[in-house]
Scaffold this active site. Structure first.
Site, mmCIF file in Angstrom:
data_model
loop_
_atom_site.group_PDB
_atom_site.id
_atom_site.type_symbol
_atom_site.label_atom_id
_atom_site.label_comp_id
_atom_site.label_asym_id
_atom_site.label_seq_id
_atom_site.Cartn_x
_atom_site.Cartn_y
_atom_site.Cartn_z
ATOM 1 C CD GLU A 320 -24.815 32.531 21.172
ATOM 2 O OE1 GLU A 320 -25.798 32.025 21.516
ATOM 3 O OE2 GLU A 320 -24.193 32.322 22.892
ATOM 4 C CB CYS A 321 -23.905 38.878 20.364
ATOM 5 S SG CYS A 321 -23.568 40.759 20.278
ATOM 6 N N GLY A 322 -21.034 39.042 20.211
ATOM 7 C CA GLY A 322 -19.511 39.752 19.618
ATOM 8 C C GLY A 322 -19.279 38.549 19.201
ATOM 9 C CG LEU A 324 -21.923 37.487 13.567
ATOM 10 C CD1 LEU A 324 -21.153 36.986 12.868
ATOM 11 C CD2 LEU A 324 -22.861 38.639 13.443
ATOM 12 C CB SER A 410 -26.219 34.633 14.571
ATOM 13 O OG SER A 410 -28.160 35.558 14.302
#
Length: 435
Positions: A320-322, A324, A410
């Site tokens: 997730e985010c970081g 990704l 993502s």
């Protein structure tokens, strides 16, 4: 769950930057130091404020948001806290009526009065007009008291008190004081674990609150709601490795609670310091600040090789985010230096000088809709086409979701309790059909 009536308040403001985060933390520490059991909650999808609020109160902090976490969960968490707490504080987000649902909407849902913090610097009689506007904008939301922040002198505080209309009183006036400041960076407050003197800062801030007469308790509020049913044991026997350190720390407590309640065993590790992923059936790389630690991550070749091997073995990974960003081949930090990272996703994540995405989103699948949010200062250039896209709260296209074998990655941060069956499928590596 029995009805309990205890003091409670929604700490809010006319807008961001008024000082409500530190006022909430200082109030929590003030009452904790007085021997009270204080429970604090945060409106909206915020990771950083809750870290500070946990240190301030000495208790776990959960997010409340009628859309993301659901109205029933908001009522239940408050009612559960009321079973043992002496005081409940909810820190709002942005301004009192900003967003949908706003902090004001949550306050009305929970039956909690709003307690606005108003930055009074450079303001005198207009303070009363601002307070009156907040109190009368929505007549269903009670605003009986306000807090003045950053006053210049006792005389300034008296001017503010005299400006208030009938029915609204000044709970306290906070003088300008360095104790009420806390460092921040591009995503918000500096992480609590990075401030060695945070507890001392909070004690000093609590003393400032005490001197301003803010040691009084707000009015009691009744809380009652039935506890939800226990989730199905969809992850029974599964061991999930969770990355958790200064680079990967954006984790909702409710997400961890759900995984455990569904039967999973959680084992934590540090991609910054450890040399390999613990023995596990699945891996979670949450968000955080990989851009601040990209050099250390890139130098830890043993860990990078271990995560790559985990992926090659066909085991599920949620990034997730970081997470990704760490999965990309390269990460360009804010200084433009390029670091070679995991390479599970082709392309480069690049830091920007501005916010590149912000807002509530949901990911729709045949197993339900996972609600959450996005908030980042970077972008990803990749030749991959998304397997799906999340949807913004308003319905337009949101963050890309990439899938390769059993890797799901993502910029989207999910609130797991909104879709337990979907989360179970992701960590079990099962096929998910996106809507």
């Amino acid at each position: 769950m029995p009805d309990n009536k205890i003091p409670a308040a929604m700490i809010t403001a006319p807008g961001s930057g008024q000082g409500k985060s530190m006022v909430t933390a200082a109030l929590a520490r003030l009452h904790r130091n007085a021997g009270r059991n204080v429970r604090v909650f945060k409106h909206g999808p915020d990771y950083l404020d809750p870290m500070v609020l946990e240190v301030a109160s000495g208790n776990p902090v959960y997010q409340l948001h009628p859309w993301m976490t659901g109205e029933d969960e908001c009522r239940w968490r408050l009612a559960e806290a009321a079973q043992s707490a002496d005081l409940i504080l909810v820190e709002g987000s942005m301004g009192l009526f900003d967003g949908s649902p706003s902090s004001g909407d949550l306050a009305k849902l929970a039956g909690i009065p709003a307690l606005p913090v108003i930055d009074a610097k450079g303001m005198a009689q207009t303070f009363g007009a601002v307070a009156m506007g907040l109190a009368r904008f929505d007549t269903e939301l009670p605003v009986h008291q306000v807090i003045a922040n950053k006053i210049g002198s006792p005389y300034h505080g008296e001017l503010l008190r005299e400006s208030l209309p009938e029915g609204i009183s000044l709970l306290g006036a906070m003088p300008r004081n360095d104790a009420m400041n806390i460092p921040d960076r591009h995503l918000g407050l500096v992480q609590a674990a990075e401030m060695d003197d945070l507890s001392d800062r909070l004690d000093k801030a609590a003393e400032v609150m005490m001197s301003a007469g803010l040691d009084v308790l707000p009015k009691p509020v009744s809380f009652h709601y039935e506890a939800p049913s226990r989730p199905e044991q969809l992850l029974a026997g599964l061991r999930i490795a969770v990355a958790r350190d200064a680079a990967f720390s954006f984790i909702y407590r409710a997400n961890l609670d759900l995984l455990t309640a569904m039967g999973a065993e959680l084992v934590y590790f540090s991609p910054l310091k450890d040399s390999e992923v613990p023995m596990a059936d699945a891996l979670w790389l949450p968000g955080g600040y990989p851009e601040l630690h990209a050099g250390t991550l890139a130098e830890n070749q043993a860990m990078l090789a271990s995560i790559r091997a985990f992926h090659r073995a066909g085991k599920p990974i949620l990034a997730e985010c970081g997470g990704l960003m760490a999965c990309a081949e390269e990460l360009a930090d804010k200084d433009g230096k390029v670091h070679s990272l995991l390479g599970l996703v082709p392309g480069r994540a690049t830091m920007a000088n501005r916010l590149t995405a912000l807002g509530l989103q949901s990911l729709e699948t045949q197993l339900g809709g996972l609600r959450g949010h996005t908030y980042h200062h970077s972008s990803l250039e990749t030749p991959w086409q998304p397997a799906a896209r999340a949807k913004k709260q308003a319905g337009s296209e949101g963050e890309a979701v990439y899938r390769d074998q059993k890797l799901v990655a993502s910029y989207f941060h999910g609130y797991f309790p909104s879709a337990p069956a979907l989360i179970s499928a992701i960590f079990r590596g099962e096929e998910v059909r996106f809507s």
